[in-house]
Enzyme design. Structure first.
Site: not given
Length: 299
Positions: A148, A172, A244, A247, A270, A279
């Protein structure tokens, strides 16, 4: 207490107890300030502990004329978090957001670039300048590690474990993960670190920050967006891309070449594999391959 006092208290809760990123906290704050502006413009003088569902519905209706469904859903999610916090702290006995539903939004498939487009993007960097060497290392790191943009700008020299073949990423919620790094990417980072960064007048408290601007300070997220946008324009890439996008391309290319979803999930950081599953929808060949390989009626 007034709205500002509650909002500041909410910010501290999000940062200290929930460990959310500054960017997420800023988004929550912006949406709450938007509600405060609505109340002020409509001369509605009501405290957070007294506001009713009807008033919030009026605010959401007014906002829906200005933003798309995805932004509207984000605003509702932020308000739900704020009033859940109010209930948690016993400032309210009920949550006025309880019956307010967010608009249904489809899952947006991320944009990706081909390997050829990424090569063209990186080849367009002007390596005759110090910033060019830095920018090449930045793009290689974004693409080869699937970071990110916030993870990239916060990357530290002390996070580089090149002998072990990994870099440590703080994602995150301050969750840390180790991501493998390719030897090519290590080479470009070393070139920048040893030949360019070493000559900068590094500002205090940024001694360990890897990627720096000309003033020796941490790069902003906006600067990374600008670098990529300008390169896309330079090669006449008719796509709206961002950090992004690199990514997304990282994850898609791994999947296309046979990587399993669980491994991709770990590298992307994630929390849920459901997020990574998006994806699969980008590559129909992958689905066909899975069916022909594993289904009992494959022949």
């Amino acid at each position: 207490m007034n709205w500002n006092t509650y909002i500041k208290s909410f910010q501290s809760y999000l940062k200290i107890e929930r460990g959310l990123s500054k960017n997420t906290i800023d988004n929550y704050t912006f949406d709450l300030e938007r509600l405060c502006t609505f109340l002020l413009q409509n001369e509605i003088n009501i405290a957070p502990e007294k506001i009713k569902e009807e008033t919030i519905q009026q605010f959401i209706y007014s906002v829906s004329k200005e933003v798309n469904a995805r932004s509207q859903a984000r605003i509702i999610s932020g308000l739900k978090s704020f009033f859940s916090y109010m209930v948690f702290e016993d400032y309210r006995i009920d949550n006025p957001m309880e019956l307010i539903e967010a608009p249904k939004i489809g899952r947006k498939l991320p944009d990706t670039l081909s390997v050829e487009d990424i090569d063209r993007l990186i080849a367009a960097i002007d390596l005759s300048t110090p910033e060019g060497e830095r920018n090449k290392a930045i793009l290689e790191t974004l693409y080869s590690c699937g970071l990110r943009v916030s993870e990239l700008v916060n990357l530290k020299i002390s996070d580089l474990f090149f002998d072990e073949g990994f870099i440590k990423i703080t994602g995150k919620g301050n969750k840390q993960r180790f991501v493998p790094i390719a030897s090519t990417t290590k080479k470009y980072i070393e070139l920048y670190k040893n030949n360019i960064r070493i000559h900068l007048n590094i500002a205090k408290s940024f001694e360990d920050t890897l990627f720096l601007n000309r003033r020796g300070k941490q790069l902003t997220r906006a600067m990374i967006f600008t670098i990529i946008k300008n390169l896309a324009k330079k090669i006449n890439l008719n796509k709206t891309i961002s950090p992004h996008t690199l990514r997304h391309s990282f994850a898609t290319h791994l999947l296309e070449n046979g990587a399993d979803l669980r491994s991709i999930q770990m590298m992307l950081g994630h929390e849920s594999i459901t997020t990574t599953e998006i994806y699969v929808h980008l590559d129909r060949k992958y689905l066909t391959q899975i069916m022909h390989t594993f289904h009992p009626r494959k022949n």
